[in-house]
Design an enzyme around this catalytic site. Structure first.
Site, PDB file in Angstrom:
ATOM      1  N   LEU A  17      28.101  -6.902  31.518  1.00 26.49           N
ATOM      2  CA  LEU A  17      29.490  -6.777  31.069  1.00 26.49           C
ATOM      3  C   LEU A  17      29.988  -8.164  30.712  1.00 26.49           C
ATOM      4  CD1 LEU A  17      31.080  -4.305  33.665  1.00 26.49           C
ATOM      5  CD2 LEU A  17      30.933  -3.916  31.213  1.00 26.49           C
ATOM      6  N   ASP A  18      30.727  -8.295  29.608  1.00 31.83           N
ATOM      7  CA  ASP A  18      31.322  -9.580  29.256  1.00 31.83           C
ATOM      8  C   ASP A  18      32.268 -10.037  30.363  1.00 31.83           C
ATOM      9  OD1 ASP A  18      30.021  -9.610  26.840  1.00 31.83           O
ATOM     10  OD2 ASP A  18      31.682  -8.695  25.739  1.00 31.83           O
ATOM     11  N   PRO A  19      32.477 -11.356  30.497  1.00 33.92           N
ATOM     12  CA  PRO A  19      33.407 -11.843  31.523  1.00 33.92           C
ATOM     13  C   PRO A  19      34.788 -11.193  31.448  1.00 33.92           C
ATOM     14  CG  PRO A  19      32.145 -13.666  30.655  1.00 33.92           C
ATOM     15  CD  PRO A  19      31.790 -12.466  29.815  1.00 33.92           C
TER      16      PRO A  19
END
Length: 413
Positions: free
Chosen positions: A84-86
Site C-alpha cells: 500500500l502506498d504511504p
C-alpha cells in the site's frame, strides 16, 4: 507410552490495518521486531536458528564467529501480499513463517475493495496529493449527475495505463526519471488489462466542499514560476490514452451513447480555481494490478477536467475485511502478548472465518486460551490419547516350572 508435547508452530496468513503515513515496508519491519522479541515466536525462531547454524556449518567459508553473528541476527520470517502506498491505509495481508509461501495468491490472484476520495480540478505527477501539480482545469461545468454517470464508464474489463510515478521501469530506467528529466519515453507505457467489478459513487459527497482536505499548492521553479507551466507540456506526463471499459463501449454502441469525451478544459489566464476544491467519493471493487490513482485520474479526465486522490482505504482483500478479521497495530503494541499470541494463533490455524473482536474478548477472559510458551523438552503422558498398556503377569506356578524341567531332561537323554 510417553511422547514429547507437539510444538505449536506460528505459520500462516493474517491481516493488519496499515495506517496512513507509514510505508508497507516499515509496517513489516515493526511487526518483525515485535514478533522476534516476543515469547510467542521463540520456539519457531529457535528452530530456524538451529537450521541456519547447521546449514552454514557445512560451508568452510563460514567461520564460527561469522556463523554466530548471522544466527544472532536472524528474525521471524515475514512478508506482505501487496503493498500500500504511504498515503493509503487499510488491509495489509501478512504471511509469517511458512505462510509467506502463500502470498502469491494475494499478489496476483484476488479481488480488492478500495474507498477513495479525490479533489477535482488538478492533476498531479503521482495521481495523489504527494505529487507536484501538472495541470489545473475547469470544474464549473461538472454536475452531480455527470459524476454519477462517469462511474459506469469504468466498470468491467478495463485497459489501464499505469501511472508514470510507479515502480515500473523501461529500458532499465524508472519511469519517473523520464518524467523528472522532461524526457519522452522510448516507447509508450504498456497498458494492462484489469477488471473493475463495481464502482459506487457516494452521491452525498459529490462536489462537496465542506471537507478537511487542503488544495495542493503550486511549487515554484528556480525562476519563481509555478512548475506546472513546464510540466503541462511534458508529453511523458500527458500523452496516455483514456480508456473506458469493454462493457460500457458495448452499451454505448447499442444505445448510441458517446464513446469518448473531450480533452480536459484548461484554465485560462484570467481564471483561478476556488480555494477549496470540490470532492468526489467512491468505492471500487477491483482485480489485482489495478491502480486506484490511475482510476481517479481517468475519472477526472472523463469529466473533461482532472482529479487527484487525497484519501485511499483498502477495505477488503480477498477474505480479509476491515472491521471484521483484521488486526490493528495497537493489538500488538498495547495488549499483553499472551492475549494477542492466543488470538493470532487461532487466526493462523483457522483463517479468516473469525471475528477478531469476539475472539479477543474470549481469549482475554479465558487464561486457558492465552498463549503460554511450552517448556523445553516437556514430556506428557498420552493418557488422553491411548490407555496405559497393562503389564503382563509373568509369574509361573512352581509345579509348571518343575514339569518343564523334567521335559527338558527327558529330551536331553
Amino acid at each position: 507410552m510417553i511422547r514429547k508435547a507437539a510444538r505449536r508452530t506460528m505459520d500462516g496468513i493474517f491481516a493488519v490495518n496499515k495506517p496512513s503515513g507509514v510505508s508497507s515496508n516499515k509496517m513489516i519491519l515493526e511487526l518483525q521486531n515485535i514478533f522476534s522479541n516476543s515469547k510467542v515466536f521463540q520456539e519457531d525462531l529457535k528452530e530456524a536458528k538451529q537450521k541456519l547454524r547447521s546449514d552454514l556449518s557445512r560451508d568452510k567459508k563460514w567461520t564460527p564467529n561469522r556463523i554466530d553473528k548471522k544466527v544472532n541476527q536472524l528474525k521471524v520470517k515475514i512478508g506482505h501480499g501487496g503493498t500500500l502506498d504511504p498515503l493509503a491505509s487499510g488491509v495489509l495481508v501478512i504471511g509469517v513463517g511458512k505462510g509467506t509461501k502463500k502470498l502469491q495468491y494475494y499478489l496476483s490472484g484476488c479481488n480488492k475493495s478500495y474507498e477513495t476520495k479525490a479533489l477535482l480540478g488538478i492533476s498531479t505527477t503521482t495521481g495523489d496529493s504527494e505529487g507536484e501539480i501538472i495541470t489545473k482545469n475547469q470544474i464549473s461545468h461538472i454536475t452531480k449527475a455527470m459524476i454519477k454517470e462517469t462511474g459506469e464508464k469504468f466498470v468491467g474489463a478495463l485497459t489501464q495505463t499505469p501511472p508514470i510515478f510507479s515502480a515500473l521501469k523501461m529500458n532499465g530506467k524508472p519511469l519517473y526519471d523520464y518524467a523528472r528529466e522532461g524526457l519522452p519515453l522510448p516507447k509508450p507505457i504498456k497498458p494492462r488489462e484489469v477488471t473493475v467489478a463495481s464502482i459506487e459513487v457516494h452521491e452525498q459527497d459529490s462536489l462537496l466542499i465542506d471537507h478537511i482536505f487542503k488544495t495542493l499548492e503550486s511549487q515554484l521553479d528556480e525562476d519563481g514560476k509555478p512548475k506546472e507551466h513546464a510540466l503541462a507540456n511534458n508529453p511523458t506526463l500527458n500523452d496516455s490514452p483514456l480508456y473506458f471499459s469493454k462493457e460500457y463501449l458495448e452499451k454505448a454502441e447499442r444505445e448510441s451513447l458517446p464513446k469518448c469525451v473531450g480533452k480536459p478544459r484548461p484554465l485560462s489566464d484570467s481564471e483561478t480555481l476556488p480555494e477549496v476544491l470540490p470532492m468526489f467519493h467512491m468505492t471500487a471493487d477491483v482485480s489485482s494490478g489495478t491502480y486506484i490513482r490511475s482510476l481517479v485520474s481517468d475519472f477526472g479526465r472523463a469529466l473533461e477536467s482532472s482529479a487527484y486522490m487525497v484519501e485511499l482505504i483498502r477495505t477488503k482483500q480477498s477474505e480479509w475485511v476491515l472491521g471484521k478479521n483484521v488486526f490493528d497495530m495497537k493489538d500488538f503494541t498495547e495488549r499483553d502478548e499472551k492475549v494477542w499470541g492466543g488470538v493470532l494463533k487461532k487466526v493462523l490455524d483457522y483463517g479468516a472465518d473469525l471475528n477478531l473482536s469476539e475472539v479477543f474478548s474470549e481469549v482475554s477472559e479465558n487464561p486457558k486460551l492465552q498463549f503460554e510458551p511450552a517448556a523445553d523438552d516437556k514430556e506428557i503422558k498420552e493418557n488422553s490419547i491411548l490407555p496405559e498398556k497393562e503389564e503382563e503377569d509373568v509369574s509361573v506356578p512352581l509345579e509348571e516350572l518343575l514339569t518343564r524341567k523334567r521335559n527338558i531332561e527327558e529330551v536331553e537323554k
